[in-house]
Design an enzyme around this catalytic site. Structure first.
Site, short mmCIF file in Angstrom:
data_model
loop_
_atom_site.label_atom_id
_atom_site.label_comp_id
_atom_site.label_asym_id
_atom_site.label_seq_id
_atom_site.Cartn_x
_atom_site.Cartn_y
_atom_site.Cartn_z
N ASP A 206 0.83 -1.20 0.00
CA ASP A 206 0.00 0.00 0.00
C ASP A 206 0.87 1.26 0.00
OD1 ASP A 206 -2.82 0.88 0.40
OD2 ASP A 206 -2.04 1.80 2.23
N GLU A 230 1.41 -0.20 -4.85
CA GLU A 230 0.41 0.78 -5.26
C GLU A 230 1.06 2.15 -5.29
OE1 GLU A 230 -3.48 3.20 -3.72
OE2 GLU A 230 -1.80 2.68 -2.46
C1 ABC Z 1 -11.98 6.99 3.76
C2 ABC Z 1 -13.41 6.82 3.31
C3 ABC Z 1 -13.64 7.51 1.99
C4 ABC Z 1 -13.30 8.99 2.15
C5 ABC Z 1 -11.85 9.09 2.62
C6 ABC Z 1 -11.49 10.54 2.91
O1 ABC Z 1 -11.66 8.34 3.83
O2 ABC Z 1 -13.70 5.43 3.18
O3 ABC Z 1 -14.98 7.37 1.60
O4 ABC Z 1 -13.43 9.62 0.90
C7 ABC Z 1 -8.20 3.33 3.27
C8 ABC Z 1 -9.64 2.88 3.07
C9 ABC Z 1 -10.48 4.02 2.54
C10 ABC Z 1 -10.34 5.25 3.41
C11 ABC Z 1 -8.85 5.62 3.49
C12 ABC Z 1 -8.57 6.85 4.34
O5 ABC Z 1 -8.15 4.50 4.07
O6 ABC Z 1 -9.64 1.82 2.13
O7 ABC Z 1 -11.84 3.62 2.50
O8 ABC Z 1 -11.09 6.32 2.85
O9 ABC Z 1 -8.92 6.64 5.64
C13 ABC Z 1 -4.45 3.14 -0.55
C14 ABC Z 1 -5.44 1.97 -0.48
C15 ABC Z 1 -6.74 2.48 0.12
C16 ABC Z 1 -6.49 2.83 1.57
C17 ABC Z 1 -5.24 3.59 1.77
C18 ABC Z 1 -4.91 4.02 3.11
C19 ABC Z 1 -4.30 3.72 0.78
O10 ABC Z 1 -5.54 1.34 -1.72
O11 ABC Z 1 -7.79 1.55 0.04
O12 ABC Z 1 -7.64 3.62 2.00
O13 ABC Z 1 -4.28 2.88 3.71
C20 ABC Z 1 -4.10 8.35 -2.07
C21 ABC Z 1 -2.90 7.44 -1.81
C22 ABC Z 1 -3.21 5.99 -2.11
C23 ABC Z 1 -4.48 5.55 -1.36
C24 ABC Z 1 -5.61 6.48 -1.80
C25 ABC Z 1 -6.92 6.13 -1.12
O14 ABC Z 1 -5.26 7.83 -1.45
O15 ABC Z 1 -1.81 7.88 -2.60
O16 ABC Z 1 -2.11 5.21 -1.68
N1 ABC Z 1 -4.80 4.14 -1.58
C26 ABC Z 1 -4.61 11.63 -6.17
C27 ABC Z 1 -3.29 11.42 -5.48
C28 ABC Z 1 -3.22 10.00 -4.92
C29 ABC Z 1 -4.37 9.80 -3.97
C30 ABC Z 1 -5.68 10.02 -4.74
C31 ABC Z 1 -6.90 9.82 -3.86
O17 ABC Z 1 -5.67 11.35 -5.29
O18 ABC Z 1 -2.24 11.61 -6.40
O19 ABC Z 1 -2.01 9.83 -4.24
O20 ABC Z 1 -4.32 8.47 -3.47
O21 ABC Z 1 -6.86 10.72 -2.82
C32 ABC Z 1 -5.14 10.80 -11.33
C33 ABC Z 1 -3.86 11.39 -10.79
C34 ABC Z 1 -3.66 10.90 -9.40
C35 ABC Z 1 -4.86 11.25 -8.56
C36 ABC Z 1 -6.06 10.59 -9.19
C37 ABC Z 1 -7.32 10.80 -8.36
O22 ABC Z 1 -6.23 11.09 -10.50
O23 ABC Z 1 -2.75 10.96 -11.56
O24 ABC Z 1 -2.49 11.47 -8.84
O25 ABC Z 1 -4.66 10.72 -7.27
O26 ABC Z 1 -5.42 11.31 -12.61
#
Ligand code: ABC
Ligand code: CA
Length: 472
Positions: A206, A230
């Site tokens: 992750d 990831e």
């Molecule tokens: C919870 C709620 C959600 C609420 C959120 C604020 O809080 O459930 O409904 O919206 C875990 C849980 C989630 C939880 C989170 C936070 O924790 O599964 O349900 O959300 O508490 C990994 C996992 C993911 C996990 C975590 C945390 C990490 O796969 O399931 O979430 O352990 C970032 C991280 C990435 C992470 C993701 C959720 O957030 O980098 O590792 N996933 C941009 C950023 C990304 C970012 C993304 C989303 O936004 O660059 O780094 O990911 O915030 C593209 C661009 C990207 C862009 C995307 C959206 O568009 O190239 O850069 O990403 O075009």
């Protein structure tokens, strides 16, 4: 397993809490409630026939360690990403014996176990966090200062991405000081023991981009198995350096082109070719060891964007006709259509695990096609895919002995692929393993094919197709 061992495999990604209950019951599971619904490791063990029956020989399960308990601002930790204690298992998912048993039952079937792991953070139900609740990191000094990663940090401040905090003030993800050598050695010992104790074959890591790159080689070495990370970004050039510090990455850059390409008949499929070719050039092993996917637990399901089954079947074919390791997110085969997190985390038991659905049958064919291709031509996995046709509405992807003809022109349409140098033998008899129709190569080994009802075709010499089309 090593990266090489995984290359011939296909992975079924499931959320442990949402896949199967231990007693086969089907409790109500409202995704919007963000609560534990009752899936366990024992439940998974009882449903391996379902997974194997579709042709998968590997599963990826949710993180296994103990998470924070109770209701947070974003519900309960049913997904497993909210670590509290890395030295204990998540009791909601079962006991150590249950996990050992799952691993053992998989191995009896020659299936592999991939476990999701998080080292970047722990979750804090209160802000500021009470650091005394964590094991083994229970002091504020073992964490970076509480500064949340801001929107444009992602594009212009990599230090903030690595040392800032994910989450928000409602639920901070307290960022561990992975610069500290003591913490590094605790993590390396931890992953090494986890892999051994549960005979894990591969790990999905992750939040890889949130930890400095030079943390990863020793961690991967301590794991001693295939590592796929990831790195959530849409640019091949951003992902590329990470393919040099761990085995590979989830192919997010291709995903961000594939999803829109197949979400509507006006999507652009040639963008897929551009990005894949860039990744083939820049990633350390080309696209060979990437995890290739259309859906996962962080992204809206494809059927939340389109219900056109021909588009869905074309999209689902993609991971199986390219260089990486195909990953199917549980529930896609049952037609699940949830949008963003948490709606995309439906309980699979609501489907009754039906195996007569068209998409289940499609997945079965895709797995069989890949296997038949490799048994006819062992170099199949090592041959880099080439794009012989790439237009906004059609792709012809050559990965001998396979030629995949994909389109997004939709149900009711008759896409046309003209592939003059497809690499087949002159006048060779070919079979489309999706629709099981026959096609003949022309005198130069090329093909000219008119599609039916927007469906994809996967052509192979009849001699290579084995029994894919003679079965059910
Ligand atoms: C919870 C709620 C959600 C609420 C959120 C604020 O809080 O459930 O409904 O919206 C875990 C849980 C989630 C939880 C989170 C936070 O924790 O599964 O349900 O959300 O508490 C990994 C996992 C993911 C996990 C975590 C945390 C990490 O796969 O399931 O979430 O352990 C970032 C991280 C990435 C992470 C993701 C959720 O957030 O980098 O590792 N996933 C941009 C950023 C990304 C970012 C993304 C989303 O936004 O660059 O780094 O990911 O915030 C593209 C661009 C990207 C862009 C995307 C959206 O568009 O190239 O850069 O990403 O075009
Ligand atoms: Ca970090």
């Amino acid at each position: 397993g090593s990266a090489g061992d995984w290359r011939t495999r296909t992975i079924y990604q499931l959320l442990t809490d949402r896949f199967a209950t231990p007693d086969g019951s089907s409790p109500t599971c409202n995704t919007g409630d963000r609560k534990y619904c009752g899936g366990t490791w024992k439940g998974i063990t009882t449903k391996l026939d379902y997974i194997q029956g579709m042709g998968f020989d590997s599963i990826w399960i949710s993180p296994v360690v103990a998470n924070v308990e109770g209701k947070t601002a974003y519900g309960e930790a049913f997904h497993g990403y909210w670590t509290q204690n890395i030295d204990a298992l998540n009791p909601h998912f079962g006991t150590a014996d249950d996990l050992v048993n799952l691993s053992r039952e998989l191995h009896k079937r020659n299936m592999y176990l991939m476990v999701d792991v998080v080292v970047n953070h722990v979750a804090a139900p209160t802000n500021p966090p009470d650091f005394s609740i964590y094991t083994p990191f229970n002091q504020a000094s073992q964490f970076h200062p509480e500064v949340f990663i801001q929107g444009d940090d992602y594009t212009n401040n990599q230090t903030a991405v690595e040392q800032g905090w994910l989450g928000d003030t409602n639920l901070p993800l307290a960022d561990i000081n992975t610069e500290d050598p003591n913490i590094v050695s605790i993590y390396n010992n931890w992953i090494s023991a986890l892999v051994k104790n549960y005979t894990i074959d591969g790990i999905r890591i992750d939040t890889v981009k949130h930890v400095r790159q030079d943390f990863w080689p020793d961690f991967a070495k301590a794991a001693g198995v295939y590592t796929v990370g990831e790195v959530l970004d849409d640019k091949p050039s951003y992902l590329a350096p990470y393919t040099k510090v761990i085995d590979s990455v989830l192919d997010y850059s291709t995903y961000f082109k594939v999803f829109p390409a197949f979400s509507s008949t006006s999507g652009n499929m040639s963008a897929i070719a551009d990005f894949v070719q860039q990744a083939q050039g820049e990633f350390s092993n080309g696209e060979f060891f990437v995890g290739s996917f259309i859906e996962n637990h962080d992204q809206p399901r494809l059927q939340s964007a389109t219900k056109d089954q021909s588009l869905v079947m074309n999209a689902m074919a993609w991971p199986f006709v390219q260089d990486g390791i195909p990953i199917l997110y549980y529930g896609q085969e049952q037609g699940f259509a949830g949008g963003n997190d948490p709606d995309n985390r439906e309980a699979l038991w609501s489907s009754g695990y039906a195996t007569d659905k068209p998409l289940v049958q499609h997945v079965k064919k895709l797995n069989a096609a890949r296997r038949a291709a490799a048994s006819a031509l062992p170099e199949f996995y090592a041959n880099a895919a080439k794009f012989l046709v790439a237009t906004p509405n059609t792709l012809a992807v050559s990965k001998p002995p396979m030629l995949a003809l994909l389109s997004n022109s939709g149900s009711g349409s008759s896409p046309q692929w003209d592939v003059p140098n497809a690499g087949f033998k002159a006048n060779e008899e070919l079979v489309d393993v999706v629709g099981c129709g026959k096609v003949k190569a022309d005198g130069n080994g090329g093909v000219s094919v008119k599609g039916n009802n927007g469906m994809p075709q996967i052509l192979m010499p009849s001699s290579a197709a084995g029994s894919v089309c003679s079965g059910s």
